[in-house]
Design a protein around this motif. Structure first.
Motif, short mmCIF file in Angstrom:
data_model
loop_
_atom_site.label_atom_id
_atom_site.label_comp_id
_atom_site.label_asym_id
_atom_site.label_seq_id
_atom_site.Cartn_x
_atom_site.Cartn_y
_atom_site.Cartn_z
N ALA A 70 -36.74 9.30 15.04
CA ALA A 70 -36.81 10.21 16.17
C ALA A 70 -38.10 10.67 16.55
O ALA A 70 -39.08 10.47 15.61
CB ALA A 70 -36.05 11.55 16.18
N GLY A 71 -38.58 11.03 17.60
CA GLY A 71 -39.83 11.20 18.21
C GLY A 71 -40.49 12.47 17.30
O GLY A 71 -41.53 12.44 17.05
N ARG A 72 -39.54 13.28 17.03
CA ARG A 72 -39.91 14.62 16.19
C ARG A 72 -38.80 15.27 15.30
O ARG A 72 -37.73 15.12 16.08
CB ARG A 72 -40.49 15.63 17.27
N LEU A 73 -38.85 15.36 14.25
CA LEU A 73 -37.82 15.99 13.42
C LEU A 73 -38.45 17.17 12.60
O LEU A 73 -39.63 17.20 12.15
CB LEU A 73 -37.66 14.72 12.31
N VAL A 74 -37.53 18.12 12.73
CA VAL A 74 -37.99 19.74 12.17
C VAL A 74 -36.54 19.62 11.32
O VAL A 74 -35.54 19.72 11.54
CB VAL A 74 -37.78 20.57 13.30
N ALA A 75 -36.92 19.93 9.94
CA ALA A 75 -35.81 19.99 8.75
C ALA A 75 -35.88 21.43 8.25
O ALA A 75 -37.02 21.91 7.87
CB ALA A 75 -36.24 19.06 7.70
#
Length: 292
Positions: A70-75
């Protein structure tokens, strides 16, 4: 190797620095180890470069490497040891952020603003701990409609199979209850597929299932007061063996005879049980009950 290629790393379990067995048990952690299942989960959403993905409970990162497409991933990872290891693994991928955070209390309201592209979607993926899965789902569905008014929002969440079936259950089924009604007020829900215990380490004692949700910008039925609607639904299911009038009387502290009159007046048989009511029935019921 570029950061983007590094972020696409395949499923690989962590080797060192794992939490102790007692710590894993306390957190309800069963780490996904089946790469095929991981790919099926990601395939449900097909994250792209325009999308924001929020991963809940990445654990050892079985899904994280795939989601980093994805363009941005927040885990969001509550375990500090696992969070640190994931940060190290993805330190070369600027678009991947690993937060040590409690997914129940995380502020999801601003997720739309984190999209890498205004046209992108908000996607949520998670292998939710059995002990807090419904609480995390409730937090997501509370924030979801406001997000969906700005951006398309979808979720692929792994839950205990019994819970997943309750979320997606239809009126008249044994699994249908308050969780079904309140979830389906906020999202279109389906059970995508089941997951056997052997897909995890350590294997849980129950089966799991992945649900696919499309969050709605507005409820499918008119609800003037969501808090009142919720109170009515919870009261209706509070004593499943009782008929609707008696359950509501006990749950809301209202006279049963007056409730019978209100129910009859809106075309709902007071002798019915809560599990036979549709979303539209509950909406009419909630509208008829203020001041009952």
């Amino acid at each position: 190797m570029t950061p983007r290629r590094n972020a696409r790393a395949t499923v690989r379990p962590a080797r060192a620095g794992r939490p102790t067995r007692g710590r894993r048990r306390a957190l309800g952690q069963h780490f996904l180890r089946d790469e095929g299942i991981a790919r099926r989960i990601v395939e449900l959403l097909r994250p792209g470069l325009s999308d924001l993905v929020v991963e809940i409970g990445p654990g050892e990162g079985a899904l994280t490497g795939l989601l980093a497409a994805a363009g941005r991933l927040v885990a969001l990872e509550v375990d500090p040891t696992l969070a640190a290891r994931l940060r190290e693994r993805f330190q070369g991928a600027a678009h991947v952020e690993v937060l040590e955070a409690d997914a129940i209390r995380y502020d999801y309201a601003g997720l739309a603003e984190l999209r890498p592209d205004p046209a992108g979607r908000v996607l949520v993926v998670g292998n939710l701990p059995y002990s807090v899965g419904t609480a995390i789902l409730a937090a997501l569905l509370t924030a979801g409609p406001a997000i969906a008014r700005v951006a398309s929002m979808e979720m692929a969440l792994m839950l205990q199979r019994e819970v997943a079936e309750r979320v997606a259950a239809a009126p008249g089924s044994r699994a249908y209850g308050s969780l079904s009604v309140l979830s389906q007020l906020a999202a279109e829900v389906r059970v995508a597929f089941s997951v056997p215990p052997g897909a995890f380490r350590p294997p849980p004692q129950v089966d799991s299932a992945v649900i696919h949700l499309r969050v709605l910008a507005a409820p499918p039925v008119a609800v003037a007061d969501p808090d009142h609607f919720r109170a009515v639904v919870l009261a209706a299911f509070s004593q499943r063996r009782k008929n609707l009038a008696n359950a509501l009387g006990s749950g809301l502290g209202l006279p049963v005879e007056r409730l019978r009159g209100r129910l009859t007046g809106i075309g709902i048989d007071p002798a019915r049980r809560a599990e036979t009511l549709s979303l539209a029935d509950f909406a009419r019921l909630a509208e008829a009950l203020p001041g009952a």
